[in-house]
Design a protein around this motif. Structure first.
Motif, PDB file in Angstrom:
ATOM      1  N   UNK A 385       5.911   1.749  -9.567  1.00  0.00           N
ATOM      2  CA  UNK A 385       4.801   2.132  -8.765  1.00  0.00           C
ATOM      3  C   UNK A 385       5.239   1.680  -7.301  1.00  0.00           C
ATOM      4  N   UNK A 386       5.871   0.378  -7.197  1.00  0.00           N
ATOM      5  CA  UNK A 386       6.199   0.071  -5.920  1.00  0.00           C
ATOM      6  C   UNK A 386       6.878   0.883  -5.145  1.00  0.00           C
ATOM      7  N   UNK A 387       7.833   1.603  -5.693  1.00  0.00           N
ATOM      8  CA  UNK A 387       8.820   2.745  -5.205  1.00  0.00           C
ATOM      9  C   UNK A 387       7.756   3.700  -4.645  1.00  0.00           C
ATOM     10  N   UNK A 388       6.816   4.026  -5.132  1.00  0.00           N
ATOM     11  CA  UNK A 388       5.922   4.986  -4.526  1.00  0.00           C
ATOM     12  C   UNK A 388       4.730   4.353  -3.824  1.00  0.00           C
ATOM     13  N   UNK A 389       4.989   3.061  -3.417  1.00  0.00           N
ATOM     14  CA  UNK A 389       4.027   2.466  -2.294  1.00  0.00           C
ATOM     15  C   UNK A 389       2.693   1.758  -2.953  1.00  0.00           C
ATOM     16  N   UNK A 390       2.747   1.762  -4.432  1.00  0.00           N
ATOM     17  CA  UNK A 390       1.795   1.017  -4.935  1.00  0.00           C
ATOM     18  C   UNK A 390       2.237  -0.266  -5.463  1.00  0.00           C
ATOM     19  N   UNK A 391       1.807  -1.292  -4.646  1.00  0.00           N
ATOM     20  CA  UNK A 391       2.131  -2.642  -5.111  1.00  0.00           C
ATOM     21  C   UNK A 391       1.116  -3.457  -5.592  1.00  0.00           C
ATOM     22  N   UNK A 392       1.356  -4.417  -6.550  1.00  0.00           N
ATOM     23  CA  UNK A 392       0.458  -5.300  -7.214  1.00  0.00           C
ATOM     24  C   UNK A 392      -0.736  -5.783  -6.120  1.00  0.00           C
ATOM     25  N   UNK A 393      -1.817  -5.929  -6.754  1.00  0.00           N
ATOM     26  CA  UNK A 393      -2.855  -6.635  -5.846  1.00  0.00           C
ATOM     27  C   UNK A 393      -2.608  -8.134  -5.638  1.00  0.00           C
ATOM     28  N   UNK A 394      -2.496  -8.741  -4.571  1.00  0.00           N
ATOM     29  CA  UNK A 394      -2.066 -10.166  -4.419  1.00  0.00           C
ATOM     30  C   UNK A 394      -3.124 -10.934  -5.158  1.00  0.00           C
ATOM     31  N   UNK A 395      -4.245 -10.582  -5.837  1.00  0.00           N
ATOM     32  CA  UNK A 395      -5.196 -11.567  -6.208  1.00  0.00           C
ATOM     33  C   UNK A 395      -4.378 -12.277  -7.459  1.00  0.00           C
ATOM     34  N   UNK A 396      -3.230 -11.468  -8.083  1.00  0.00           N
ATOM     35  CA  UNK A 396      -2.564 -11.812  -9.178  1.00  0.00           C
ATOM     36  C   UNK A 396      -1.830 -13.209  -8.872  1.00  0.00           C
ATOM     37  N   UNK A 397      -1.600 -13.671  -7.583  1.00  0.00           N
ATOM     38  CA  UNK A 397      -1.032 -15.003  -7.123  1.00  0.00           C
ATOM     39  C   UNK A 397      -2.180 -16.182  -7.632  1.00  0.00           C
ATOM     40  N   UNK A 398      -3.224 -15.882  -7.799  1.00  0.00           N
ATOM     41  CA  UNK A 398      -4.130 -16.867  -8.056  1.00  0.00           C
ATOM     42  C   UNK A 398      -4.163 -17.134  -9.600  1.00  0.00           C
ATOM     43  N   UNK A 399      -3.771 -16.124 -10.417  1.00  0.00           N
ATOM     44  CA  UNK A 399      -4.097 -16.033 -11.867  1.00  0.00           C
ATOM     45  C   UNK A 399      -2.862 -15.710 -12.278  1.00  0.00           C
ATOM     46  N   UNK A 400      -1.729 -16.648 -12.559  1.00  0.00           N
ATOM     47  CA  UNK A 400      -0.535 -16.391 -12.995  1.00  0.00           C
ATOM     48  C   UNK A 400      -0.514 -15.574 -14.370  1.00  0.00           C
TER      49      UNK A 400
END
Length: 406
Positions: A385-400
Motif C-alpha cells: 500500500x505504501x508504494x501506492x502512496x497509502x501509508x499507515x495512520x500515525x495513530x498506530x504509534x500510540x497503540x503498538x
C-alpha cells in the motif's frame, strides 16, 4: 641543507620505501582484477578488450614518433642555427611541394589513426543479436541485476560489498591484513556463460553511476531516467572485477563489480539452482507474519544491507544516524517506512529494490531490536500500500501492534 635536515629526509625516505615494500609484499595480483605495480592495461578477456589494448599501443607509438620527430627537428634547428654561432635568419620562398606535404601528411596520419579507432568504437556499440540481456541498475551503493532475456530470464538480485571487507576498511591501519580482492568481494556476483554475447542495459535509481569491467573493455554510465547499453563476450571462464567509475557519493569506494564467467553447463546448473531459490523465496504479500519470523528475516536483511552504515549495534557512525533509540524508529510506522522507500537527504538511499517482505522484516527488526521495544509490526501488505502512496495512520504509534497469529 643542514646535516640534520638531510638526515631527516633520508630517514623519511627510508620509512616510505619500507612501507611501500611491505605493502607490495602483503598483497598479490588478482586474476581478472588489478595487479601489484601494474603499469599496463590488464589482461583482456574479450576480443574487444584485446583490440583496445592494441589500439592503445598503436596510437601511443605513433604519437611518440611524432613527438620525437617534431621536437627533435625543432631543438636541432634551435641549437645548430642559433645566432651565437653566426647564423642569420633569412627569408626563403616556400615551394609548393612543402605546402602540400605539411598539409597532406598530417591528414593521412589522422586518417590512419581514426580508421582503427572508429572500427573498435562501432563494434563496441553493436549490441544486436545478443544471447543474454541483463539490466544493471546502480544504487547508492550497490548494483542490481535483472536477467531480462535469454537463459536465466526472470532472475533478479542485488550485489553488495562483502560485509567482512567493509569491516576491514572500517578498522583501517597499516597492520590490517588485506586480501588480494580487498574491497572487490561481493555477496552475489553477476554470473554469465562463456562465449555468449551478453548485452548490458544500464540505468540508475538515484545518481549517476558507471559500470566498468576493464578485462571486458566496457565502461557505460548508468544515468537516472535514461537507458544505455553495451556488451561483451567473455572468451574464458573465471572471475573478473571492476568498480563504479563515477563519483557517486561518500560510499563510492564500496561499490565493486564481480563478474563470474562459467562454462555453459555450469551456467545452466547455476540458473536452475537460482530459479529454485527464487521460487522458494517468493512471498505472498498478503501473508500475515508473526513477530518472531519477521525478526529472524529482518536480522538477515539488516546484516546484508544496513549494517555497513548503521553498524551491527545500530549506533551509526559519523554522519550516519543511530537506529537504536532513534525517534523516527520509535515513532509512527509511516515515518520509517517512508524513509526506507524514498531515502533521505542523499545520505540514506532508497531501498525500493528490496521486496515488500524484506522491507517489512527489516523495519520490524529495527523497531524491536537493541533497546527499541516498540512492539510494532509492519506487514508486507502495508508496504504494498505504501508504494501506492497509502501509508499507515500515525495513530498506530500510540497503540503498538501485538504479534499476529501464525
Amino acid at each position: 641543507m643542514s646535516k640534520e635536515n638531510l638526515s631527516l629526509y633520508q630517514r623519511g625516505a627510508a620509512t616510505l620505501l619500507a612501507f611501500w615494500a611491505g605493502t607490495a609484499a602483503a598483497v598479490g595480483d588478482l586474476p581478472g582484477g588489478p595487479a601489484v605495480l601494474q603499469m599496463n592495461l590488464g589482461a583482456p578477456a574479450t576480443r574487444i578488450a584485446g583490440e583496445q589494448i592494441w589500439l592503445h599501443w598503436f596510437l601511443l607509438i605513433i604519437c611518440t614518433i611524432i613527438f620525437v620527430g617534431v621536437f627533435g627537428v625543432m631543438f636541432y634547428s634551435i641549437i645548430k642555427h642559433r645566432k651565437s654561432v653566426g647564423h642569420k635568419a633569412q627569408e626563403l620562398k616556400e615551394p609548393l611541394w612543402v605546402e602540400i606535404s605539411w598539409t597532406l601528411v598530417p591528414f593521412l596520419i589522422v586518417i590512419g589513426m581514426a580508421l582503427p579507432a572508429t572500427k573498435v568504437m562501432v563494434a563496441l556499440k553493436d549490441t544486436t543479436n545478443s544471447d543474454l540481456t541483463i539490466k544493471v541498475t546502480g544504487y547508492q551503493w550497490k548494483w542490481g541485476y535483472d536477467y531480462l532475456r535469454g537463459e536465466g530470464e526472470g532472475l533478479k538480485y542485488i550485489s553488495t560489498l562483502d560485509t567482512a571487507q567493509r569491516q576491514l576498511s572500517n578498522e583501517g591501519g597499516s597492520q590490517v591484513v588485506r586480501p588480494d580482492n580487498y574491497l572487490l568481494k561481493v555477496d552475489k556476483p553477476l554470473v554469465v556463460p562463456v562465449n555468449k554475447k551478453v548485452r548490458i542495459i544500464t540505468t540508475a535509481n538515484d545518481v549517476i553511476h558507471s559500470f566498468m569491467v576493464p578485462a571486458f573493455g566496457i565502461k557505460q554510465d548508468a544515468i537516472p531516467g535514461f537507458v544505455r547499453d553495451t556488451w561483451f563476450r567473455a572468451e574464458k571462464t573465471g572471475d573478473f572485477y571492476g568498480q563504479c567509475a563515477e563519483l557517486c557519493g561518500k560510499e563510492h569506494a564500496y561499490m565493486p563489480i564481480h563478474v563470474k564467467v562459467l562454462s555453459q553447463a555450469d551456467y545452466s546448473a547455476w540458473v536452475a539452482q537460482e530459479q529454485k531459490k527464487a521460487a522458494a523465496l517468493a512471498d505472498d504479500p498478503n501473508k500475515i507474519w508473526t513477530m518472531g519470523d519477521l525478526m529472524v528475516r529482518g536480522e538477515k536483511v539488516y546484516g546484508s544491507n544496513c549494517a555497513a552504515c548503521h553498524q551491527a549495534n545500530g549506533k551509526g557512525a559519523g554522519p550516519i544516524k543511530p537506529l537504536d533509540g532513534s525517534a523516527k524508529v520509535l515513532g509512527c510506522k509511516a515515518l520509517q517506512m517512508h524513509t526506507v522507500l524514498e531515502g533521505q537527504n542523499n545520505a540514506m538511499p532508497s531501498w525500493k529494490q528490496l521486496s515488500d517482505t524484506d522491507l517489512a522484516a527489516v523495519v520490524t527488526f529495527s523497531k524491536n531490536h537493541w533497546s527499541n521495544k516498540t512492539g510494532q509490526i509492519v506487514q508486507p501488505a502495508e508496504f504494498v500500500a505504501a508504494r501506492a502512496g497509502k501509508f499507515p495512520d500515525c495513530a498506530d504509534a500510540a497503540a503498538p501492534a501485538t504479534s499476529a497469529a501464525p
